[in-house]
Motif scaffolding. Structure first.
Motif, short mmCIF file in Angstrom:
data_model
loop_
_atom_site.label_atom_id
_atom_site.label_comp_id
_atom_site.label_asym_id
_atom_site.label_seq_id
_atom_site.Cartn_x
_atom_site.Cartn_y
_atom_site.Cartn_z
N GLY A 72 30.23 27.31 33.15
CA GLY A 72 30.28 28.64 32.56
C GLY A 72 29.08 29.48 32.90
O GLY A 72 28.68 29.62 34.06
N ASN A 73 28.45 30.02 31.86
CA ASN A 73 27.31 30.91 32.05
C ASN A 73 25.97 30.18 32.17
O ASN A 73 24.95 30.82 32.41
N CYS A 98 28.84 27.27 39.60
CA CYS A 98 29.39 27.40 38.25
C CYS A 98 30.76 26.74 38.23
O CYS A 98 31.64 27.09 39.01
N GLY A 100 34.03 26.41 36.01
CA GLY A 100 34.68 27.02 34.85
C GLY A 100 34.52 28.52 34.78
O GLY A 100 34.26 29.07 33.70
N TYR A 105 36.89 27.56 29.96
CA TYR A 105 36.41 26.96 28.71
C TYR A 105 36.73 27.87 27.52
O TYR A 105 35.94 28.00 26.58
N HIS A 112 31.03 30.44 26.30
CA HIS A 112 31.34 29.58 27.44
C HIS A 112 32.26 30.27 28.45
O HIS A 112 32.67 29.64 29.43
N GLN A 113 32.61 31.51 28.23
CA GLN A 113 33.53 32.23 29.12
C GLN A 113 32.72 33.07 30.11
O GLN A 113 32.02 34.00 29.72
N ALA A 114 32.83 32.72 31.38
CA ALA A 114 32.09 33.43 32.41
C ALA A 114 32.92 34.62 32.89
O ALA A 114 33.76 34.48 33.78
N THR A 115 32.70 35.77 32.28
CA THR A 115 33.50 36.96 32.60
C THR A 115 32.65 38.15 33.07
O THR A 115 33.20 39.23 33.29
N ARG A 155 31.50 30.13 42.56
CA ARG A 155 32.19 30.16 41.26
C ARG A 155 33.51 29.40 41.39
O ARG A 155 34.41 29.82 42.11
N ARG A 158 37.98 24.52 37.23
CA ARG A 158 37.56 23.21 36.74
C ARG A 158 38.43 22.11 37.34
O ARG A 158 37.95 21.24 38.04
N GLN A 285 43.11 28.51 28.88
CA GLN A 285 43.06 29.51 29.94
C GLN A 285 44.37 30.27 30.08
O GLN A 285 44.38 31.50 30.19
#
Length: 307
Positions: A72-73, A98, A100, A105, A112-115, A155, A158, A285
């Motif tokens: 994630g982040n 990264c 996820g 997640y 935990h959300q990589a946006t 990026r 998973r 997801q």
């Protein structure tokens, strides 16, 4: 994608003893084959991502090619200052991985959300940003960045992503991959980046069967962006639709819009992604893609609504 990345990195690290992998105290089930095969090229930095990144920069400046790994982040936003000051500024040979990206997640909430990660890393000078769409792209991207200089961001999803490509000939960083050419009415170019390629491809299959003229590209590289493809589609298509599991500001949509703004082509730009907001829902997801308008059905509905 995780297993594909690790398997490919093992192959590359066996050939190049200067490749190092540093983890932020996670991923042990996935990384076990790596550290068993290459114990002298592996380090656990602990839950200390800022330190992990600075250590990686120091090793890189001594001649190593260093991959940092977390979810994630954690390997990006948590240690952004170290990426900026220690890695990017020195053009250090550090590859930030990264696991996820997007909503992978999702059940753990927005922390935990990589946006926003694509936009933020893309803004750092000389940092290459790569978001593979499937297992084949992930393998080719890992090989490519293991053998190129400078700071890169990889990026990944998973696990469980679909295999879209049978193979990729002549994979090049910065060069989008054409998946289909238009056959029906209208002229719509659909661009996606990252693991949302699966929903995007399924949506394009449906639209194509219903007679829509769909040109589809996978933009595995967001920086440097493939300006030639964007220019060509801007001049020949009625619409360019960008799809990303990320904020529409600064990510793929932003990169495409920057190129389109300088061309003056005829295409209108339609953005599918997270509309400048945090995800306040919790779920897997698939559920979050549905909730935020970037699922297969949402993509189909958005394109049909253009006509």
């Amino acid at each position: 994608m995780r297993d594909t990345f690790v398997r490919t990195l093992i192959d590359e690290a066996k050939k190049n003893k200067n490749i190092e992998l540093i983890t932020g105290d996670l991923g042990f089930g996935v990384l076990k084959p790596y550290w068993e095969a290459l114990p002298d090229q592996f380090t656990n930095a602990g839950i200390a991502e800022q330190n992990m990144t600075s250590v990686a920069a120091g090793m890189a400046l001594e001649g190593k090619t260093v991959f940092t790994y977390s979810i994630g982040n954690f390997p990006t936003l948590r240690c952004l200052e170290q990426i900026r000051n220690d890695c990017a500024y020195h053009n250090a040979n550090v590859k930030i991985v990264c696991i996820g990206g997007g909503f992978v997640y999702g059940s753990l909430g927005m922390s935990h959300q990589a946006t926003e990660d694509i936009a933020i890393l893309r803004a750092l000078p000389d940092v290459v940003v790569i978001c593979p769409g499937d297992l084949v792209e992930a393998e080719e991207a890992t090989k490519a960045i293991a053998n190129m200089p400078g700071t890169c961001y990889l990026r990944l999803g998973r696990g469980g992503e679909k295999r879209i490509h049978d193979r990729i000939d002549n994979f090049k960083v910065g060069k989008a991959i054409k998946i289909r050419e238009a056959k029906g009415r209208g002229s719509i170019a659909v661009f996606s980046t990252g693991a949302i390629l699966d929903d995007t491809t399924d949506a394009c299959d449906i639209l194509e069967k219903e007679g829509y003229g769909i040109i589809q590209y996978s933009f595995h590289t967001v920086k440097p962006i493939d300006a030639d493809v964007i220019k060509s589609c801007s001049e020949s298509c009625d619409y360019i639709v960008t799809v990303e599991e990320h904020n529409i500001i600064g990510g793929l949509a932003g990169a495409v819009a920057e190129v389109m703004a300088e061309i003056g082509g005829k295409a209108k730009h339609v953005k599918i992604g997270l509309s400048d907001q945090y995800c306040i829902r919790v779920g897997n997801q698939k559920y979050l893609r549905e909730q935020y308008g970037m699922s297969q059905d949402a993509i189909v509905k958005k394109v049909k609504g253009l006509f």
